[in-house]
Design an enzyme around this catalytic site. Structure first.
Site, PDB file in Angstrom:
ATOM      1  N   SER A 170       0.830  -1.203   0.000  1.00 17.24           N
ATOM      2  CA  SER A 170       0.000   0.000   0.000  1.00 17.24           C
ATOM      3  C   SER A 170       0.874   1.266   0.000  1.00 17.24           C
ATOM      4  O   SER A 170       1.699   1.440  -0.889  1.00 17.24           O
ATOM      5  CB  SER A 170      -0.966  -0.034   1.188  1.00 17.24           C
ATOM      6  N   ASP A 266      -8.311  -2.871  -7.152  1.00 16.76           N
ATOM      7  CA  ASP A 266      -7.710  -2.693  -5.835  1.00 16.76           C
ATOM      8  C   ASP A 266      -8.745  -2.135  -4.861  1.00 16.76           C
ATOM      9  O   ASP A 266      -9.337  -1.079  -5.098  1.00 16.76           O
ATOM     10  CB  ASP A 266      -6.523  -1.735  -5.941  1.00 16.76           C
ATOM     11  N   HIS A 333      -6.426  -5.994  -1.434  1.00 19.37           N
ATOM     12  CA  HIS A 333      -5.453  -4.913  -1.238  1.00 19.37           C
ATOM     13  C   HIS A 333      -4.338  -5.472  -0.373  1.00 19.37           C
ATOM     14  O   HIS A 333      -4.564  -5.820   0.783  1.00 19.37           O
ATOM     15  CB  HIS A 333      -6.126  -3.708  -0.574  1.00 19.37           C
TER      16      HIS A 333
END
Length: 388
Positions: A170, A266, A333
């Site tokens: 991330s 995502d 994610h």
């Protein structure tokens, strides 16, 4: 979800961690404070380190934690009261699993490497560097923090690395892109050094109201943290530095081999780039964002459009034989740090290949991997569970 179901879910998650993960204690980089490399609240940076063994003692895997960003004095001050802004509030143990596992059956290419989880407490994807301290005692020092951790690891043996990977999830995955060439420059010229960005390819897309909300957020991050001077110069020499926080611009000139692991749908970007709360004031996307199965046909079509934008941003990087990418159509994610998605008997597959095998083959030059999945919901191996 009822209380009993929630409890059952928590127990199942804990059991997964017990079976597939292990706890690693925290290390604080105390001397970073004198260098100004501190968290938002001025506390020292921190990481978790599991030493390599056997044939992996000279190999290093750095995996940077995610956690979005703070983009102004108010949101950054708020973060100082959480683990994402203060090492004082971080858990003392961190569960290593997936790519960070110390067992060959769970991470066959990297299990015996020196494996480090870098905690995230600067709010800028490790790019900030403002000399002045905010009146509320907030420090914008992400780049200094990152360098202080790297110096600490170099002194602990990384200066002799034979193989090394800078990775992250991330916001940490974005950091891995932005710091990739800097990482390469720290290590011996003869070392094999590559970078892995997991769920870090954030695109400059418009939201459902037609506004590029994420561009405004990223521009504020760069301004607040003084990030411009720490973004890849190959990008800032051609584009407005505020655009260079987006990988579709920043990654074009990166020289170090880079692997992009990302879901085309995502989950974080669907929730925050495509349908953020400011663009969905009536909450019509709430259920869809929490569970893709609850999306209407029209919402799925909009998400297909986001996928097309994502693939266009990816193609704008141009061709590179050294680059790898694994773009699946799962609603997820971050997929490298969780055993369920990294490598397990039922892990997601793309071209009949696990994420673990694709990344390992790419790193060791056994086989290139540049694959893009078919559109949702064609991939039946996807779990569509969001690990955040």
């Amino acid at each position: 979800m009822h209380c009993s179901q929630w409890l059952q879910f928590l127990v199942s998650v804990l059991m997964l961690l017990i079976v597939n993960g292990f706890q690693v204690p925290i290390t604080y980089v105390q001397d970073a404070v004198a260098k100004g490399g501190v968290c938002l609240d001025g506390s020292p940076p921190a990481y978790h380190f599991d030493k390599g063994f056997g044939a992996g003692i000279h190999n290093w895997l750095i995996h940077m934690e995610g956690g979005a960003w703070c983009n102004n004095a108010t949101t950054c001050l708020e973060r100082t009261k959480t683990r994402l802004g203060s090492s004082k509030l971080m858990t003392k143990q961190y569960t290593f699993s997936g790519i960070l596992s110390n067992q060959a059956k769970y991470s066959p290419d990297f299990y015996n490497w020196n494996r480090i989880k870098v905690r995230y407490c600067d709010g800028s994807s490790f790019t900030g560097d403002v000399e002045a301290v905010d009146p509320a005692k907030v420090y914008y020092r992400g780049a200094r923090l990152w360098r202080a951790i790297m110096d600490d690891l170099l002194a602990k043996g990384m200066k002799n690395a034979e193989n090394a990977i800078l990775a992250g999830c991330s916001a940490g995955g974005l950091g891995a892109i932005l710091q990739c060439d800097n990482f390469r420059a720290l290590l011996p010229s003869g070392a094999k050094v590559k970078c892995l960005s997991d769920a870090g390819f954030f695109i400059n897309a418009k939201d459902i109201s037609g506004v590029s909300h994420i561009q405004e957020v990223f521009a504020d991050v760069v301004t607040t943290h003084g990030s411009a001077k720490n973004l890849p110069p190959s990008c800032t020499s051609k584009f407005d530095p505020k655009l260079c926080f987006f990988p579709e611009y920043a990654a074009r000139g990166i020289q170090t081999p880079l692997f992009l692991l990302n879901a085309a749908y995502d989950a974080w970007q669907i929730k925050n780039t495509l349908a953020p709360g400011v663009a969905d004031r009536h909450g019509t996307w709430h259920d869809c964002k929490s569970d893709i199965i609850k999306c209407s046909n029209s919402q799925i079509q909009i998400m297909h459009g986001f996928r097309q934008d994502f693939l266009a941003a990816l193609s704008s990087l141009g061709n590179s034989n050294s680059r790898g990418f694994y773009i699946n159509s799962c609603y997820s994610h971050c997929q490298s740090g969780t055993q369920e998605t990294w490598l397990r008997d039922d892990s997601p597959l793309l071209d009949n290949t696990t994420i673990c095998k694709a990344v390992g083959d790419w790193f060791y030059d056994r086989k290139p991997f540049q694959k893009i999945d078919c559109p949702y919901p064609c991939n039946k191996t996807c779990h569509n569970r969001v690990f955040e």
